[in-house]
Design an enzyme around this catalytic site. Structure first.
Site, short mmCIF file in Angstrom:
data_model
loop_
_atom_site.label_atom_id
_atom_site.label_comp_id
_atom_site.label_asym_id
_atom_site.label_seq_id
_atom_site.Cartn_x
_atom_site.Cartn_y
_atom_site.Cartn_z
N HIS A 1 -9.69 0.95 4.63
CA HIS A 1 -8.43 1.20 5.35
C HIS A 1 -8.70 2.09 6.56
O HIS A 1 -9.53 3.00 6.49
CB HIS A 1 -7.40 1.86 4.42
CG HIS A 1 -6.03 1.83 5.03
ND1 HIS A 1 -5.63 2.77 5.93
CD2 HIS A 1 -5.02 0.94 4.91
CE1 HIS A 1 -4.40 2.47 6.34
NE2 HIS A 1 -4.01 1.36 5.72
N LYS B 1 -0.02 4.21 -0.30
CA LYS B 1 -0.74 5.36 0.29
C LYS B 1 -0.59 6.60 -0.60
O LYS B 1 -0.51 6.47 -1.81
CB LYS B 1 -0.26 5.60 1.72
CG LYS B 1 -0.40 4.33 2.58
CD LYS B 1 -0.23 4.59 4.04
CE LYS B 1 -0.39 3.27 4.80
NZ LYS B 1 -0.25 3.44 6.23
N SER C 1 3.35 -1.96 10.32
CA SER C 1 4.79 -1.93 10.54
C SER C 1 5.49 -3.25 10.22
O SER C 1 6.44 -3.65 10.88
CB SER C 1 5.12 -1.46 11.96
OG SER C 1 4.62 -0.15 12.17
N GLY D 1 2.23 2.52 10.80
CA GLY D 1 3.11 3.67 10.66
C GLY D 1 3.72 4.14 11.97
O GLY D 1 4.29 5.22 12.05
N GLU E 1 -7.18 4.50 7.75
CA GLU E 1 -7.01 5.95 7.52
C GLU E 1 -8.29 6.55 6.95
O GLU E 1 -8.63 7.70 7.24
CB GLU E 1 -5.79 6.19 6.61
CG GLU E 1 -4.49 5.98 7.40
CD GLU E 1 -3.31 5.50 6.59
OE1 GLU E 1 -3.35 5.53 5.35
OE2 GLU E 1 -2.32 5.07 7.23
N ASN F 1 0.85 -1.19 0.00
CA ASN F 1 0.00 0.00 0.00
C ASN F 1 0.89 1.24 0.00
O ASN F 1 1.48 1.57 1.02
CB ASN F 1 -0.90 -0.04 1.24
CG ASN F 1 -1.81 1.16 1.33
OD1 ASN F 1 -1.87 1.98 0.41
ND2 ASN F 1 -2.51 1.29 2.45
N GLU G 1 -5.41 -4.98 10.37
CA GLU G 1 -4.39 -3.96 10.61
C GLU G 1 -4.71 -3.22 11.89
O GLU G 1 -5.52 -2.29 11.89
CB GLU G 1 -4.37 -2.95 9.45
CG GLU G 1 -4.06 -3.54 8.10
CD GLU G 1 -3.51 -2.48 7.16
OE1 GLU G 1 -2.33 -2.58 6.80
OE2 GLU G 1 -4.23 -1.54 6.80
#
Ligand SMILES: *[C@@H]1O[C@H](CO)[C@@H](O)[C@H](O)[C@H]1NC(C)=O
Ligand SMILES: CC(=O)N[C@H]1CO[C@H](CO)[C@@H](O)[C@@H]1O
Length: 253
Positions: A96, A12, A212, A172, A98, A10, A166
């Site tokens: 996702h 992003k 991560s 991150g 985010e 990904n 996730e």
């Protein structure tokens, strides 16, 4: 019959044309396990999808990072599932964290997106995961079950779904779920699918881990029985991604 190891990259909201070309050429030159052992899908931002699709080695595939919830139309700024199909983009990442957290995409909305994308013939990497606060309050399974339930309510055929667990606190942040923590949630999710969908869906659906993942921790994570691959963030833009692809051999060893 088995669940083929799956690694998604990904990217992003990162990259320039020059950087994208560099990543593609790195991937094209890499020595990786064969397509029988690992399925590889990279997900650049929308605007780079045609470039990546047209220059990437043919056994690697591309995914969009999102698409609109229904048929296209008067939805400024959105990209529809139909457009992805038209451009022969086979995969899309939906839900996702985010997007759930920053853009307030609710469980039901993500479920609708997954169902619509599948109905148009796309394959879906559907993301779920709890925040740190939710983990610390002991509600991890309730949260991921509710996210999965909203998808299961609208989806009957899971053949084209990969579930990506996730944990938000690991995305991150450099904090990785331990292999045991990942295995525990993946195992519970498989039980959830078995009880609430079917034995077959539980046995065949790939559940991949994201948060991560890097060249150093991928092998031990890949060794967990219910970890069927990874959705890789930052490391998917680096040569390290190739090491992560190689961790697939842990399963076939
Ligand atoms: C089936 O789904 C419900 C609702 O999410 C959940 O409470 C239950 O624990 C699930 N069954 C299993 C065995 O996971
Ligand atoms: C590998 C890489 O360049 N990833 C970057 C993507 O963009 C985010 C936000 O700027 C950075 O934090 C990452 O390092």
């Amino acid at each position: 019959m088995g669940r083929k190891f799956f690694v998604g990259g990904n990217w992003k909201c990162n990259g320039t044309t020059e950087e994208v070309k560099k990543i593609v050429s790195m991937l094209n030159g890499a020595e990786v396990p064969s397509g029988d052992i690992v399925e590889v899908v990279v997900s650049p931002p929308f605007v780079f999808l045609p470039l990546v699709k047209n220059s990437l080695r043919p056994e690697f595939h591309v995914a969009a990072q999102n698409c609109w919830v229904k048929k296209g139309g008067a939805f400024t700024g959105e990209v529809s599932a139909e457009m992805l199909v038209n451009l022969e983009i086979p995969w899309v990442i939906l839900g996702h964290s985010e997007r759930r957290l920053i853009l307030n995409e609710a469980n039901e909305f993500v479920g609708e997106k997954v169902a619509y994308a599948l109905s148009q013939g796309l394959k879906v990497i559907a993301c779920i995961g709890e925040t740190l606060e939710q983990r610390e309050s002991g509600s991890t399974m309730d949260v991921v079950a509710a996210q999965t339930k909203a998808i299961a309510a609208l989806v009957s055929n899971w053949a084209n779904v990969v579930l990506a667990y996730e944990p938000v606190w690991a995305i991150g942040t450099g904090k990785v779920a331990t292999p045991a923590q990942a295995q525990e949630v993946h195992c519970e999710l498989r039980k959830w699918l078995k009880a609430n969908v079917s034995d077959e869906v539980a046995a065949t659906t790939r559940i991949i881990y994201g948060g991560s993942v890097n060249g150093g921790n991928c092998k031990e994570l890949a060794g967990q029985p219910d970890v069927d691959g990874f959705l890789v963030g930052g490391a998917s833009l680096k040569p390290e991604f190739v090491d992560i692809l190689k961790s697939a051999t842990v399963k076939s060893a």
